[in-house]
Design a protein around this motif. Structure first.
Motif, PDB file in Angstrom:
ATOM      1  N   CYS A 178       0.841  -1.197   0.000  1.00  0.00           N
ATOM      2  CA  CYS A 178       0.000   0.000   0.000  1.00  0.00           C
ATOM      3  C   CYS A 178       0.874   1.245   0.000  1.00  0.00           C
ATOM      4  CB  CYS A 178      -0.938  -0.005   1.212  1.00  0.00           C
ATOM      5  SG  CYS A 178      -2.203  -1.304   1.130  1.00  0.00           S
ATOM      6  N   ARG A 179       0.337   2.331  -0.578  1.00  0.00           N
ATOM      7  CA  ARG A 179       1.120   3.543  -0.758  1.00  0.00           C
ATOM      8  C   ARG A 179       0.307   4.763  -0.373  1.00  0.00           C
ATOM      9  NH1 ARG A 179       1.138  -0.068  -4.170  1.00  0.00           N
ATOM     10  NH2 ARG A 179      -0.555   0.831  -5.412  1.00  0.00           N
ATOM     11  N   VAL A 180       0.982   5.692   0.312  1.00  0.00           N
ATOM     12  CA  VAL A 180       0.392   6.991   0.640  1.00  0.00           C
ATOM     13  C   VAL A 180       1.364   8.053   0.151  1.00  0.00           C
ATOM     14  CG1 VAL A 180      -0.295   8.543   2.507  1.00  0.00           C
ATOM     15  CG2 VAL A 180      -0.887   6.103   2.619  1.00  0.00           C
ATOM     16  N   ASN A 181       0.883   8.978  -0.663  1.00  0.00           N
ATOM     17  CA  ASN A 181       1.757   9.971  -1.269  1.00  0.00           C
ATOM     18  C   ASN A 181       1.098  11.341  -1.259  1.00  0.00           C
ATOM     19  OD1 ASN A 181       4.031  10.943  -2.871  1.00  0.00           O
ATOM     20  ND2 ASN A 181       2.613  10.967  -4.596  1.00  0.00           N
ATOM     21  N   LYS A 182       1.876  12.353  -0.892  1.00  0.00           N
ATOM     22  CA  LYS A 182       1.394  13.745  -0.892  1.00  0.00           C
ATOM     23  C   LYS A 182       0.038  13.868  -0.199  1.00  0.00           C
ATOM     24  CE  LYS A 182       3.801  14.923  -5.194  1.00  0.00           C
ATOM     25  NZ  LYS A 182       4.889  15.658  -4.520  1.00  0.00           N
ATOM     26  N   THR A 183      -0.040  13.309   0.994  1.00  0.00           N
ATOM     27  CA  THR A 183      -1.301  13.274   1.739  1.00  0.00           C
ATOM     28  C   THR A 183      -1.080  13.757   3.167  1.00  0.00           C
ATOM     29  OG1 THR A 183      -2.283  11.508   0.408  1.00  0.00           O
ATOM     30  CG2 THR A 183      -3.056  11.704   2.679  1.00  0.00           C
ATOM     31  N   ASN A 184      -2.037  14.509   3.689  1.00  0.00           N
ATOM     32  CA  ASN A 184      -2.021  14.960   5.079  1.00  0.00           C
ATOM     33  C   ASN A 184      -2.901  14.028   5.915  1.00  0.00           C
ATOM     34  OD1 ASN A 184      -0.450  17.229   4.398  1.00  0.00           O
ATOM     35  ND2 ASN A 184      -2.284  18.390   3.866  1.00  0.00           N
ATOM     36  N   VAL A 185      -2.330  13.501   6.986  1.00  0.00           N
ATOM     37  CA  VAL A 185      -3.066  12.617   7.893  1.00  0.00           C
ATOM     38  C   VAL A 185      -3.102  13.295   9.255  1.00  0.00           C
ATOM     39  CG1 VAL A 185      -3.173  10.336   8.962  1.00  0.00           C
ATOM     40  CG2 VAL A 185      -2.280  10.583   6.628  1.00  0.00           C
ATOM     41  N   TYR A 186      -4.284  13.752   9.672  1.00  0.00           N
ATOM     42  CA  TYR A 186      -4.423  14.526  10.899  1.00  0.00           C
ATOM     43  C   TYR A 186      -5.425  13.873  11.843  1.00  0.00           C
ATOM     44  CZ  TYR A 186      -2.378  18.367   8.142  1.00  0.00           C
ATOM     45  OH  TYR A 186      -1.571  19.149   7.344  1.00  0.00           O
ATOM     46  N   ALA A 187      -5.034  13.737  13.121  1.00  0.00           N
ATOM     47  CA  ALA A 187      -5.955  13.268  14.160  1.00  0.00           C
ATOM     48  C   ALA A 187      -5.968  14.287  15.288  1.00  0.00           C
ATOM     49  CB  ALA A 187      -5.535  11.902  14.688  1.00  0.00           C
ATOM     50  N   LEU A 188      -7.159  14.679  15.707  1.00  0.00           N
ATOM     51  CA  LEU A 188      -7.301  15.649  16.793  1.00  0.00           C
ATOM     52  C   LEU A 188      -8.252  15.097  17.842  1.00  0.00           C
ATOM     53  CD1 LEU A 188      -7.042  18.424  18.166  1.00  0.00           C
ATOM     54  CD2 LEU A 188      -8.860  19.250  16.636  1.00  0.00           C
TER      55      LEU A 188
END
Length: 335
Positions: A178-188
């Protein structure tokens, strides 16, 4: 309750599907259900989904007054099934995102670029996520809990999968290629709620046996923030990492194997926006917070992530790790 563009609950086969430029909202949906599952293709899946691609603006307004909410770019929640060759492709604009905001007083909240939650009951069939991709989008989740009587509220956000939840230690969940590219992953997490964010998997909850192989996170931002002004006696954490944000389940039952995974040119941040020292912040290149007696193997992984942890109180805990939190024992991995 299950909500999806194609199916609320899929028990059959969905394949060779392309969804383009669709706005999905929940403004017109009211529910008193304890569980809500929302996905770009299906809300909940126990069938098969393969060769699907989504290129659209996904908007998921506040999901409130439910004990559990699961939101995913492809499926909100899966069990006993396989997802293969699924993609969520954004345009790197503010209009393309997978999000959950304003969730009030949850037991747990899950948000993932492909799947919100993978859950397997006792004597269940393992689930797998293979050859999936998230590119050019934002995967974000926020939740608030002010109820001191809640035993253990939490929120998980992952670039591919929000969280895994397994009752049977003989079952292993597999996430590979699996690949994640140019992505923002935010948890608040606002107030009393533990927070995890991971480039591939947000985290494990309850107990989980997982295997993550040959996954890549590149040119992305991963951030977990816990903000609280309410004094409480619980030890809580905000944890972010390049591959797995953290492991919260039973340490004697958790088992994780991470192999041949890479994190490149990615910012990883864990924040504790509070003055209370019982709240802790962690950040790591591969694996975030885990308990010391958790069974963990990290093999042939690499990270050059910029890792940062911060606590508003100079006496508070804010720890960074190039590869993994001190509770793990990486093998042949470098940063």
């Amino acid at each position: 309750v299950g909500v999806g563009v194609i199916a609320g609950y899929n028990k059959g086969t969905i394949s060779n599907t392309y969804v383009n430029k669709v706005s999905t909202t929940l403004n017109s949906i009211t529910t008193t259900s304890e569980k809500v599952n929302i996905g770009g293709i299906a809300g909940q899946n126990s069938g098969t989904i393969s060769n699907t691609s989504i290129d659209f603006m996904a908007i998921y307004p506040p999901t409130t007054n439910t004990t559990t909410a699961s939101i995913g770019g492809i499926v909100g929640r899966i069990q006993y099934t396989t997802l293969t060759n699924c993609r969520f492709i954004g345009s790197s604009t503010n209009d393309d995102y997978i999000g959950m905001s304003g969730h009030q007083s949850p037991d747990s909240a899950f948000c993932g670029g492909i799947v919100g939650l993978i859950r397997t009951a006792e004597n269940g069939v393992p689930s797998t996520v293979i050859d999936c991709e998230v590119t050019g989008t934002e995967v974000s989740g926020s939740a608030t809990n002010v109820n001191l009587n809640y035993s253990d509220p939490d929120i998980y956000v992952g670039g591919i999968v929000g969280a895994t939840y397994i009752h049977d230690t003989n079952v292993t969940i597999n996430i590979s290629n699996c690949r994640v590219n140019k992505t923002n992953v935010y948890a608040l997490g606002n107030e009393i709620i533990t927070t995890y964010a991971g480039g591939i998997l947000g985290g494990t909850t309850w107990s989980s046996s997982i295997r993550i192989n040959d996954c890549y996170v590149t040119d992305s931002t991963i951030k977990a923030t816990m903000a609280t002004t309410i004094q409480n006696n619980k030890s809580l954490e905000s944890s972010a990492a390049g591959i797995v944000g953290g492991m919260k389940g039973s340490a004697t039952r958790d088992n994780v194997n991470i192999a041949h995974c890479t994190v490149i040119d990615t910012d990883v941040t864990g924040l504790a926006e509070t003055t209370f020292t019982n709240i802790k912040a962690y950040a790591a290149g591969i694996l975030g917070y885990c308990q010391s007696n958790t069974t963990i193997n990290i093999t042939n992984c690499y990270s050059n992530a910029l890792v940062n942890a911060k606590h508003n109180n100079t006496s508070g805990t804010a720890e960074v790790y190039g590869i993994a939190h001190r509770g793990s024992k990486p093998n042949n991995s470098t940063n």
